[in-house]
Design an enzyme around this catalytic site. Structure first.
Site, short mmCIF file in Angstrom:
data_model
loop_
_atom_site.label_atom_id
_atom_site.label_comp_id
_atom_site.label_asym_id
_atom_site.label_seq_id
_atom_site.Cartn_x
_atom_site.Cartn_y
_atom_site.Cartn_z
N ASP A 1 0.85 -1.19 0.00
CA ASP A 1 0.00 0.00 0.00
C ASP A 1 0.88 1.24 0.00
O ASP A 1 1.02 1.96 1.00
CB ASP A 1 -0.94 -0.02 1.21
CG ASP A 1 -1.92 -1.18 1.14
OD1 ASP A 1 -2.28 -1.57 0.01
OD2 ASP A 1 -2.33 -1.68 2.20
N LYS B 1 0.39 -8.12 -2.30
CA LYS B 1 -0.92 -7.57 -2.65
C LYS B 1 -0.74 -6.17 -3.23
O LYS B 1 -0.14 -5.31 -2.60
CB LYS B 1 -1.84 -7.51 -1.43
CG LYS B 1 -3.25 -7.01 -1.77
CD LYS B 1 -4.16 -7.00 -0.56
CE LYS B 1 -3.94 -5.78 0.31
NZ LYS B 1 -4.45 -4.53 -0.31
N ASP C 1 -5.72 -6.52 -5.72
CA ASP C 1 -6.87 -6.19 -4.87
C ASP C 1 -7.56 -4.93 -5.40
O ASP C 1 -7.39 -3.83 -4.87
CB ASP C 1 -6.37 -5.97 -3.43
CG ASP C 1 -7.51 -5.75 -2.45
OD1 ASP C 1 -8.65 -6.16 -2.76
OD2 ASP C 1 -7.25 -5.16 -1.39
N LEU C 2 -8.37 -5.11 -6.45
CA LEU C 2 -9.04 -3.97 -7.08
C LEU C 2 -10.51 -3.86 -6.68
O LEU C 2 -11.18 -2.90 -7.05
CB LEU C 2 -8.92 -4.07 -8.61
CG LEU C 2 -7.48 -4.05 -9.15
CD1 LEU C 2 -7.50 -4.04 -10.66
CD2 LEU C 2 -6.72 -2.84 -8.61
N LYS C 3 -11.03 -4.86 -5.97
CA LYS C 3 -12.41 -4.82 -5.47
C LYS C 3 -13.39 -4.38 -6.57
O LYS C 3 -14.13 -3.41 -6.44
CB LYS C 3 -12.52 -3.90 -4.26
CG LYS C 3 -11.65 -4.34 -3.07
CD LYS C 3 -11.82 -3.41 -1.88
CE LYS C 3 -11.04 -3.89 -0.68
NZ LYS C 3 -9.56 -3.75 -0.84
N HIS D 1 -16.38 -3.73 -8.90
CA HIS D 1 -17.80 -3.59 -8.60
C HIS D 1 -18.42 -2.73 -9.70
O HIS D 1 -18.32 -1.50 -9.67
CB HIS D 1 -17.97 -2.93 -7.23
CG HIS D 1 -19.39 -2.94 -6.73
ND1 HIS D 1 -19.71 -2.60 -5.44
CD2 HIS D 1 -20.56 -3.22 -7.34
CE1 HIS D 1 -21.01 -2.69 -5.27
NE2 HIS D 1 -21.55 -3.06 -6.42
N ILE E 1 -21.12 -3.21 -13.65
CA ILE E 1 -22.05 -4.08 -14.35
C ILE E 1 -21.33 -5.35 -14.77
O ILE E 1 -20.10 -5.37 -14.93
CB ILE E 1 -22.68 -3.35 -15.55
CG1 ILE E 1 -21.62 -2.98 -16.59
CG2 ILE E 1 -23.46 -2.12 -15.09
CD1 ILE E 1 -22.21 -2.44 -17.88
N PRO E 2 -22.07 -6.46 -14.94
CA PRO E 2 -21.42 -7.75 -15.21
C PRO E 2 -20.45 -7.74 -16.38
O PRO E 2 -19.34 -8.29 -16.28
CB PRO E 2 -22.61 -8.68 -15.47
CG PRO E 2 -23.71 -8.10 -14.65
CD PRO E 2 -23.52 -6.61 -14.73
N THR F 1 -18.67 -5.31 -17.68
CA THR F 1 -17.45 -4.56 -17.39
C THR F 1 -16.53 -5.34 -16.46
O THR F 1 -15.31 -5.38 -16.67
CB THR F 1 -17.82 -3.20 -16.76
OG1 THR F 1 -18.58 -2.45 -17.70
CG2 THR F 1 -16.58 -2.41 -16.38
N THR G 1 -12.99 -4.70 6.64
CA THR G 1 -12.60 -4.78 8.05
C THR G 1 -12.61 -3.42 8.75
O THR G 1 -12.50 -3.35 9.96
CB THR G 1 -11.20 -5.41 8.20
OG1 THR G 1 -10.27 -4.70 7.38
CG2 THR G 1 -11.22 -6.87 7.78
N GLN H 1 -8.37 -0.18 11.38
CA GLN H 1 -9.03 -1.47 11.30
C GLN H 1 -9.89 -1.67 12.54
O GLN H 1 -9.52 -1.31 13.65
CB GLN H 1 -8.00 -2.60 11.19
CG GLN H 1 -7.08 -2.48 9.99
CD GLN H 1 -7.73 -2.91 8.70
OE1 GLN H 1 -8.94 -3.10 8.64
NE2 GLN H 1 -6.95 -3.03 7.65
N GLY I 1 -0.14 -5.45 6.12
CA GLY I 1 0.43 -4.25 5.52
C GLY I 1 1.35 -3.52 6.47
O GLY I 1 2.53 -3.84 6.59
N ARG I 2 0.81 -2.54 7.18
CA ARG I 2 1.62 -1.62 7.96
C ARG I 2 2.51 -2.26 9.02
O ARG I 2 3.62 -1.76 9.23
CB ARG I 2 0.69 -0.56 8.58
CG ARG I 2 0.23 0.45 7.54
CD ARG I 2 -0.94 1.31 8.01
NE ARG I 2 -2.20 0.56 8.02
CZ ARG I 2 -3.39 1.12 8.16
NH1 ARG I 2 -3.50 2.43 8.32
NH2 ARG I 2 -4.48 0.39 8.14
#
Length: 251
Positions: free
Chosen positions: A22, A44, A71-73, A75, A77-78, A80, A129, A199, A219-220
């Site tokens: 990150d 990641k 890790d692009l999450k 979200h 339309i199907p 795309t 989280t 978190q 991460g951190r």
């Protein structure tokens, strides 16, 4: 790029740890990779770094023999999201996240796109989280985090998704619900003594492994450590010890 492998079931401590890069740019990310001195196999790449460096960072990591958790999450339309999965395949990602809240049609389209040779395994993000009951209520979700995670995990599994991202608080119930072969990736991992920061639903590496986690995302606690390689090795040792305990409990 070489094709990725669908069979990525974690076996060793290195298979179970993904370091979250990150960071704001490719140069800082690769400097950190160098400082880790080969302690880690998985990295990641999240939105901050990917939007700054694009596929170049994925290619660099792959060329050096590492696995990439993209890790692009996703979200949208199907159609795309399906296209984005195909693009991630070309980039060489081994894991790719989508949002379970995108719904069954979106996840099914993603799963179909990921059925092509060399495609990444897909992980459905359930509840972030950083969110607790108050945060969920603020967006109109009256269920508890645990209930919402379970609902979305069932939907993801029925849609053909390979695994889920959830907090350590839900991993035990999710493992029971989804079976032994589902890949469960757990962020919010904080070794004993680490700062909680933003978190909310967190656990130590040993706790997460004991509850059924497949992979830990850290991460951190590593990236901000004075000695990142030493911090990573300490987590790997904790994972190894937790695996031994789990094996003894099953025997």
């Amino acid at each position: 790029m070489p094709p990725t492998q669908k069979d990525l079931s974690p076996q060793t401590p290195k298979d179970r740890l993904a370091i979250a890069l990150d960071l704001p740019n490719e140069q800082e990310a690769m400097r950190l990779v160098d400082r880790l001195q080969g302690t880690c196999q998985w990295f990641k790449v999240g939105m901050e770094l990917y939007y700054a460096a694009g596929n170049s960072i994925v290619h660099q990591l792959r060329d050096r023999g590492f696995n990439v958790f993209l890790d692009l999450k996703l979200h949208d339309i199907p159609n795309t999201v399906a296209g984005a999965v195909r693009s991630a395949t070309q980039a060489g990602a081994s894991l790719l996240t989508i949002h379970a809240t995108g719904g069954a049609a979106m996840m099914s389209a993603a799963a179909e796109a990921a059925s092509a040779p060399g495609s990444p395994r897909l992980l459905a993000v359930t509840v972030l989280t950083s969110m607790d009951a108050n945060e969920l209520a603020g967006i109109g979700i009256t269920a508890s985090a645990a209930e919402q995670v379970l609902r979305l995990a069932r939907l993801a599994q029925d849609s053909g998704i390979d695994g889920m991202v959830c907090s350590a608080e839900e991993v035990a119930s999710l493992r029971k619900e989804t079976g032994p072969n589902t890949l469960l990736a757990i962020p919010g991992i904080r070794p004993t003594g680490s700062a909680v920061e933003d978190q909310r639903r967190i656990a130590t590496p040993a706790q997460a492994i004991a509850h059924g986690a497949s992979m830990l995302v850290v991460g951190r606690p590593v990236t901000r450590a004075a000695n990142p390689a030493e911090a990573a090795r300490a987590i790997l040792e904790e994972i190894e010890q937790a695996q031994l305990v789990c094996s003894k409990n099953k025997s």
